[in-house]
Design an enzyme around this catalytic site. Structure first.
Site, PDB file in Angstrom:
ATOM      1  N   ASP A 301       0.866  -1.169   0.000  1.00  0.00           N
ATOM      2  CA  ASP A 301       0.000   0.000   0.000  1.00  0.00           C
ATOM      3  C   ASP A 301       0.915   1.235   0.000  1.00  0.00           C
ATOM      4  OD1 ASP A 301      -2.148   1.711   0.024  1.00  0.00           O
ATOM      5  OD2 ASP A 301      -3.224   0.673   1.604  1.00  0.00           O
TER       6      ASP A 301
HETATM    7  C1  BGC Z   1      -5.152   3.111   0.263  1.00  0.00           C
HETATM    8  C2  BGC Z   1      -5.441   1.992  -0.715  1.00  0.00           C
HETATM    9  C3  BGC Z   1      -5.423   2.532  -2.123  1.00  0.00           C
HETATM   10  C4  BGC Z   1      -4.076   3.175  -2.379  1.00  0.00           C
HETATM   11  C5  BGC Z   1      -3.916   3.692  -3.800  1.00  0.00           C
HETATM   12  C6  BGC Z   1      -3.912   3.909  -0.126  1.00  0.00           C
HETATM   13  O1  BGC Z   1      -3.772   5.044   0.659  1.00  0.00           O
HETATM   14  O2  BGC Z   1      -4.973   2.556   1.547  1.00  0.00           O
HETATM   15  O3  BGC Z   1      -6.680   1.400  -0.408  1.00  0.00           O
HETATM   16  O4  BGC Z   1      -5.683   1.521  -3.044  1.00  0.00           O
HETATM   17  O5  BGC Z   1      -3.924   4.264  -1.488  1.00  0.00           O
HETATM   18  O6  BGC Z   1      -4.668   4.794  -4.040  1.00  0.00           O
END
Ligand code: BGC
Length: 750
Positions: A301
């Site tokens: 993430d």
């Molecule tokens: C979130 C994810 C998301 C990723 C990309 C992160 O901050 O936790 O769920 O897919 O960003 O945007």
């Protein structure tokens, strides 16, 4: 369809060919053999588009093309994510982005490996301008409608693929636990059964035609594993999860998702039992690879490798963080702002701390998914997909999903539906506010800027005006979300007196992740004060709760005659709410979570029996006493139930099943849909059993006077638990099954 066969459509030509997994693997190995270490490290790197966009230009998108090209080419970058200006873009802008990125990757580099572009299209095409949005997953869970979960995945996939993007960071397979959590609305609720069933349906919708097809995208199950269980209820904080809970509550949705063909997974940003998941080989290798047999890509993430140093404090340097994470099994780093990951991983390989064979494992997975997606044949936006950017059926599906997501929590003296022609006062901060209806990932990450919403999206006020007619609707906001009064109370009271009923819309604005953290689950005090003032007029008050988590209202819950919950129903939510209020349709949603009564009594419906039963074990005195329980939801009609039966009193612990039946009759005057939840309880187990376990749901659409049978199957596998030594077993003994107030005891034999 997954790795076995992928249908590859040559864009614009309409020619379909099939590539077997053996052929894919041979092609992947051919490329892998030619790759340098630098190229391999680059494939494992994902960058965000943001830094390559000129943020000083507001009215149009200006890509810094040369800089973008140079970075992609020089570092052999394998993946890019996100939108350009943190808001939705037009189809043409998306095509420009994808063409620029793929030009650099396929024409500018030695091996011409295409980029895997990913985006968050969580409840529809978040970042495609004017795309209609479904309810958040929580609303879909309240609908208990598997078809809608699938359609949401399918529609998001069609629109996303039309933009040229083939990877969607959805669905969220976290099982809701703390109602404080800012990502509560992104989940399919607090039942593992709902999360796994609806998650699977969503993935099937997204990948229905096979990854190579111009109507599908690769789903990304997230966030593996236990992300929703943070102790504090705040986003990205520590969780302490016993192993049997990790496996029984949180793992099953991912297990189903892998079986449904999910080819990518995103790792949980938090830490479990002191181990950050991005550094946990137990989670990323033992559980994900060995137990679930997952062969696809594990992406980090946001910035989560670096956060092993900056947040979790388990690595002294970024290089050590890269070492820990890659060693633990991660395939791709969402770095996302710099190329530091490439440099550091390269150094680790040169120093002999990470082997090239380890890189090969990850690159192999990345190239395989790229191949399955047809990117090697054509990495560019596919003309055949363009017509699907705004699927003709999407607005109607979003509206139907919004309707079915609504939960009628209270309806004293059948105050709802209101009669057509009634004069209403509409008040409250959520009355004329789109973000409170749609939540996060709505045209921007936070979803909280109304200017990006489609011009034709109706707020609750807009919906009420459309249905009831302007002349019958007066509007005074009363206060803002924080509760600051914006209209003098005397004026509100004067207007209320001219009305037949008051619709007061309270709740929350949109939020996502850490910015959505709260310290108090109570609905802000002055929102409740507004409700009190309105109730004091003596006019019937209808409370619409537009919120993504259960904000506490216990002290004022007796005041409104009716309460309608709108769990972020999406861009068609305003219309759906207005239709419900005036009886244009009959609400049928059931809570997919527990609506607590008190701030320190946050039991989920499946809490251990120790937390729920008093010492005398009297089930009538059970301590699960929320304001509204999991599964609660009223209708404008009445249903009667008869003929409850279970096909036997015994079943075997393996490969056996029992059938539960009930006849539902619509005993009222209006057509309606009755949703039923089936629960079981293990009477005695080797580890403290859950108070109840939701294992199935069903529904019947019934005209007035009509009856239908609804049946459920209890399979031995539904009774499985993880024992203290980590084995999945069914323990013989007595179980109970509960359905709509009826119960039955059955014996499970060895
Ligand atoms: C979130 C994810 C998301 C990723 C990309 C992160 O901050 O936790 O769920 O897919 O960003 O945007």
């Amino acid at each position: 369809m997954n790795s076995r066969f992928s249908a590859i459509l040559f864009a614009g030509i309409g020619l379909i060919s099939f590539t077997s997994s053996a052929q894919v693997s041979e092609k992947v190995e051919n490329i892998l053999r030619k790759m340098t270490v630098e190229e391999k490290v680059g494939q494992m790197t994902q960058l965000t588009l943001g830094p390559f966009v000129d943020m000083n230009v507001k009215d149009k998108m200006v890509l810094k093309k040369d800089e973008l090209r140079k970075t992609l080419v020089d570092f052999h970058i394998g993946s890019v994510l996100n939108n350009a200006q943190d808001h939705a873009q037009t189809l043409a802008e998306w095509h420009e982005i994808i063409r620029t990125v793929q030009d650099a990757a396929t024409k500018g580099t030695r091996l011409g490996i295409p980029v895997l572009y990913g985006v968050d299209a969580i409840h529809g095409a978040t970042y495609l301008k004017d795309s209609p949005l479904f309810p958040q997953q929580l609303g879909i869970a309240c609908s208990r409608n598997t078809v809608l979960a699938k359609e949401m995945g399918r529609m998001a996939a069609m629109s996303t693929r039309a933009t040229g993007i083939r990877w969607n960071f959805a669905p969220v397979l976290d099982v809701a636990r703390s109602p404080l959590w800012s990502r509560f609305p992104e989940t399919f609720g607090e039942s593992t059964c709902l999360v796994k069933t609806l998650g699977k349906a969503n993935i099937e919708g997204a990948q229905e035609k096979g990854l190579g097809d111009y109507r599908s995208v690769a789903a990304c199950m997230k966030h593996f594993l236990g992300y929703s269980a943070a102790n504090t209820g705040k986003d990205r904080t520590s969780a302490f999860i016993a192993d049997h809970v990790l496996r029984d509550v949180f793992l099953p949705p991912f297990w189903e998702a892998v079986k449904a063909g999910a080819r990518t997974v995103m790792i949980n940003s938090g830490d479990i039992n002191g181990v950050p998941v991005h550094a946990s080989s137990y989670v990323m290798k033992d559980l994900l690879r060995k137990e679930l047999g997952f062969t696809g890509i594990a992406v980090s993430d946001w910035e989560d490798i670096i956060k092993l140093r900056t947040r979790h404090h388990v690595a002294e340097t970024d290089k050590e963080a890269v070492f820990q994470s890659i060693n633990a099994g991660l395939d791709m780093s969402m770095v996302p702002y710099s190329t530091s990951f490439c440099t550091l991983l390269l150094e680790l390989v040169k120093e002999g701390r990470i082997s090239e064979a380890r890189l090969d494992e990850s690159v192999r997975r990345i190239l395989t998914v790229k191949m399955e997606l047809g990117l090697f044949e054509n990495a560019y936006p596919e003309p055949a997909a363009f017509k699907n950017a705004y699927p003709a059926e999407a607005p109607a599906l979003c509206l139907e999903a919004a309707r079915q997501s609504l939960v009628l929590l209270k309806n004293e003296a059948s105050v709802l539906p209101l009669k057509m022609g009634s004069k209403i006062l509409v008040a409250g901060p959520a009355a004329d506010n789109m973000p409170s209806l749609s939540g996060s990932w709505s045209y921007s990450w936070q979803g909280n800027d109304p200017i990006w919403y489609p011009k034709d999206a109706l707020t609750i006020l807009g919906g009420l005006r459309k249905i009831a007619g302007d002349a019958n609707v007066r509007y005074l906001p009363g206060c803002d979300f924080a509760g600051k009064l914006t209209t003098p109370v005397s004026e509100i009271i004067k207007t209320a007196e001219l009305s037949d009923a008051i619709v007061v819309c309270l709740g929350e604005e949109a939020y996502a992740e850490i910015p959505g953290n709260i310290n108090d689950l109570n609905l802000p005090l002055n929102q409740k004060t507004l409700l009190r003032s309105l109730a004091a007029t003596g006019k019937p008050v209808i409370l619409v709760l537009a919120e993504g988590r259960p904000r506490l209202i216990t002290d004022v819950s007796s005041l409104p005659a009716a309460i309608l919950l709108a769990p972020q129903p999406g861009t068609k939510g305003g219309e759906a709410i207005a239709e419900a209020i005036f009886g244009k349709f009959n609400p049928s949603g059931k809570l997919a979570f527990t609506y607590p009564a008190n701030p320190h009594d946050l039991l989920t419906y499946d809490a251990p029996v120790t937390d729920v039963l008093p010492e005398n074990n009297d089930t009538k005195q059970a301590l699960y006493r929320p304001l509204f329980p999991f599964g609660h939801g009223l209708s404008y009609t009445t249903f009667s139930h008869s003929g409850f039966s279970v096909s036997g009193n015994e079943m075997k612990s393996q490969g056996d099943s029992l059938t539960v039946k009930i006849t539902v009759t619509n005993s009222g005057k209006m057509e309606g849909r009755e949703v039923l939840d089936l629960f079981i309880r293990d009477e005695v187990a080797s580890l403290v059993p859950a108070w109840r376990k939701h294992i199935a749901f069903g529904s019947a659409q019934l005209k007035a006077g009509e009856s239908k049978d609804v049946s459920f199957t209890i399979r031995s596998s539904d009774l499985e638990i993880t024992s203290a030594n980590g084995k999945r077993i069914v323990e013989p003994g007595y179980f109970q099954v509960f359905l709509n107030g009826q119960e039955h005891r059955f014996l499970v034999k060895p």
